[in-house]
Scaffold this active site. Sequence first.
Site, mmCIF file in Angstrom:
data_model
loop_
_atom_site.group_PDB
_atom_site.id
_atom_site.type_symbol
_atom_site.label_atom_id
_atom_site.label_comp_id
_atom_site.label_asym_id
_atom_site.label_seq_id
_atom_site.Cartn_x
_atom_site.Cartn_y
_atom_site.Cartn_z
ATOM 1 N N SER A 221 0.783 -1.232 0.000
ATOM 2 C CA SER A 221 0.000 0.000 0.000
ATOM 3 C C SER A 221 0.815 1.282 0.000
ATOM 4 O O SER A 221 0.364 2.290 -0.512
ATOM 5 C CB SER A 221 -0.922 0.021 1.221
ATOM 6 O OG SER A 221 -1.814 -1.058 1.161
ATOM 7 N N SER A 222 1.991 1.259 0.599
ATOM 8 C CA SER A 222 2.726 2.520 0.712
ATOM 9 C C SER A 222 4.179 2.364 0.316
ATOM 10 O O SER A 222 4.726 1.256 0.298
ATOM 11 C CB SER A 222 2.629 3.064 2.138
ATOM 12 O OG SER A 222 3.307 2.212 3.017
#
Length: 181
Positions: A9-10
Amino acid sequence: MLIGYARVSSSGQSVEIQRDALLAAGCEKLFDEKESGTSTENRKALADALEFVRAGDTFLVTRIDRLARSVADLEAIVSKIKAKGAYLKAVEQPIDTSTPAGTAFLQMLAVFAQFETAIRKERQMEGIARAKADGRYKGRKATVDVAIVRQMRTDGVRPVDIAAKLGIARASVYRALGEAE
């Protein structure tokens, strides 16, 4: 052919663990990216992988939460894979859409993934409410100078022209003018 897809996600996270697991499972082609899984928008590697998959291929992920966080998105992705005559399989979960049991398990996990996303959002909202109550959360900084909007309106400038001159939405103009009441 085994086509692997890995996602985190990041930018602070690494896809390496997923890549290693997919390569160990025999993937011949790998796609990976760093994007949120709450939507399929802006997920170029996913789109490329779905475009690449062919009849008889197996689309491999480590876990379905790497693929989608909502039942609707997961169903759309699985439909694209199935329409191409391919299958979805997860390395760390008993998911294999070439079998009825694997398909049923996929559907159950999809419901839990969506539930987890909803719970996370609920906790986030609770945290924001608490921070607001404690005076630690003020929201984002204002992008519209309310005083300038009001002065322009007092000077007879129409809201649509204020919006155009300031480069803001008309709704923002009306919101700023409404604060005066």
